[in-house]
Write a protein that holds these residues in place. Sequence first.
Motif, PDB file in Angstrom:
ATOM      1  N   ASP A  54      38.510  45.341  20.466  1.00 27.20           N
ATOM      2  CA  ASP A  54      38.246  45.392  19.019  1.00 27.20           C
ATOM      3  C   ASP A  54      39.531  45.003  18.302  1.00 27.20           C
ATOM      4  O   ASP A  54      40.537  45.706  18.393  1.00 27.20           O
ATOM      5  CB  ASP A  54      37.807  46.800  18.624  1.00 27.20           C
ATOM      6  N   TYR A  70      34.343  47.387  24.227  1.00 28.55           N
ATOM      7  CA  TYR A  70      34.844  46.019  24.174  1.00 28.55           C
ATOM      8  C   TYR A  70      36.164  45.953  23.399  1.00 28.55           C
ATOM      9  O   TYR A  70      36.451  46.831  22.570  1.00 28.55           O
ATOM     10  CB  TYR A  70      33.837  45.104  23.469  1.00 28.55           C
ATOM     11  N   PRO A 115      32.411  41.071  22.722  1.00 28.78           N
ATOM     12  CA  PRO A 115      33.821  41.445  22.597  1.00 28.78           C
ATOM     13  C   PRO A 115      34.445  40.817  21.357  1.00 28.78           C
ATOM     14  O   PRO A 115      34.079  39.717  20.951  1.00 28.78           O
ATOM     15  CB  PRO A 115      34.443  40.865  23.878  1.00 28.78           C
ATOM     16  N   ASN A 116      35.384  41.536  20.751  1.00 27.99           N
ATOM     17  CA  ASN A 116      36.116  41.074  19.568  1.00 27.99           C
ATOM     18  C   ASN A 116      35.215  40.870  18.353  1.00 27.99           C
ATOM     19  O   ASN A 116      35.555  40.112  17.448  1.00 27.99           O
ATOM     20  CB  ASN A 116      36.899  39.797  19.872  1.00 27.99           C
ATOM     21  N   ASN A 143      29.759  51.035  24.071  1.00 31.70           N
ATOM     22  CA  ASN A 143      30.593  50.045  24.770  1.00 31.70           C
ATOM     23  C   ASN A 143      32.055  50.263  24.417  1.00 31.70           C
ATOM     24  O   ASN A 143      32.388  51.041  23.517  1.00 31.70           O
ATOM     25  CB  ASN A 143      30.148  48.598  24.468  1.00 31.70           C
TER      26      ASN A 143
END
Length: 439
Positions: A127, A125, A412-413, A123
Motif C-alpha cells: 500500500d 498487499y 497490489p498498490n 489482504n
Amino acid sequence: MKRLTLTLLCFVSSLLSAQGLGNKKETAVHSSKNRSLLSVHQSIEQETNKIFNKLVNIRRDFHENPELAGKETQTQEKIKKYLLDLGMEVQTESYGRSVVGILKGGKAGKKIAWRSDMDALPNDYPDPEIFKSKIKGIQHGCGHDIHMAIGLGIAEVLSRNKKELKGTVYFIFQPEEETFKGAKEMLHNGLLSKIKPDEIYGLHVTATPVGQIMVKPNEMFAYQKRIRIQLKNGLSEEELNGLAKKISNSLFRTSDRGKPWELQSIVDPKIGLTNPDTIFKDYLFTDGKFNIFSKNNESFLETYLYETNSFNLDKIIPTVQKVIEDSGYKDQLLSVSFVQGNPTIVNDERLTRSATEILRNLYGKNAVAPDYGQVPFFNDDFSYFQEKIPGVYFFLGGSNFEKGVIAMNHSPNFQVDEESIRMGVKSFSSLIIERLNRN
C-alpha cells in the motif's frame, strides 16, 4: 465490489500516458431561465469545497482502521455519530453493522436512497499510502473508504439545504458487500418495511481517470457463474485436463479477437469502455484453469465463467453436456450445474437517461462518459437493491496517471486520488436534488 478471481492485473505504461489528462471540465451554459438552478448547484459546489478536507481526513481514518465484513463495529459507530451530528434520524437495527440515516426535507416529495458499502478486504498487499492500514492482513483495497466519505459528504451537503429539499433522502451504509451478503440480508430483515425509497443510487470507484463519471443503462458487469461438472471416477488426470480444455474452448467468444480479461484495457481509448468498438462487449470466457478434484469416488471440474448476454446463459449447460458426450464420456457424466450465480448490476434505463441528462446539463457534456461495455470479474450486491427498487450504479474514476495513482481494485498498490471525493459529493448531491424536484 466483489471480485471472483485471484488474477491480479497491473497497468501498462502506454495506457497511463494515453489517459493522462483526465476529465476536462466544461462550464454549463447560463441563461435567464436557469440562473436560479445554477445558483443552487454553485452553492453545492461551495459547500463541498468547505468540507472537502474534513472528508479526506475521515476517509484516511477509515483507511487506517479497516474492518472485515461482519465486523464493521467501529466503522458503524463513526458513521452513526457523523449522521447524528447532522441532526438526522439514524437506524442501526436493519442488519449487522448497517447504518441508515434519514434526512427529511422541508417540503413534500419523493423518496430517494443513496447506498455506500463499508467493509474492507482480507489482504496484505503493498500500500503506497502514508496512512496505510494499522491492522495486519486487512485493507481497504477496493475503495469502500472512499465510498463512505462520499456518502457522508452528500449527507452533509444536503443537510445544509434541508429546508429546500422536496422529499426524503435515505443514506444506506451497508456492511458485508465483499461477501455478497449485506444488501440481501438488509432486505430480508425488513429494510423496505421501514423505508420506502422510490429510487436508489450508488457508485464504485474504479481505475478510470479521476473524477470521470461513467454509466450505462442495463448491465454494468458481465454475468458471473460458477459451473460444476460432476463425473464418475475413472478418468485419468490427463483425461480430466483434456476435457477441461475442450469445455473452456466451447465457452469462448470475443469480438475481433479482443482480450476482455485484460482489465488494464478498460481505459484504453481505442478498445476500452468509452469506445463503441470496445472489446468489453459480446464475450464469453472462463476464469483460466479449472479446479479439478475428487470426492466420494467422484470427480469434479469447476470454474467461473463470464457472459455479457443474459439470453445466452441457458445455452451454457447444454453446450457443456454436448462437449462431454462428444468426448466419449456420456456414461461417466453425472451432472452439469451452476453452483454460484449472483445477480448482476442492471441499471434502470429511464433513471440512467435522466441522471446522465441532469449531470451533463449542470456540469457540461463531458461530466458523464459513455460506457459501451461490461466489466468481467467484478460484481456488486447493490444488484439486490435494484431487484426491489429502480436504481442506477455509477463508476467514478479514481486514477491519476500523471501521479502514478492507479485505482485498480483488489490489486497490489491500489490507490485512489482523493479528488474523486470532491467530484462524487458535488455531482451526486446535485443529482439527488434534481431528482427530488422531478415528479
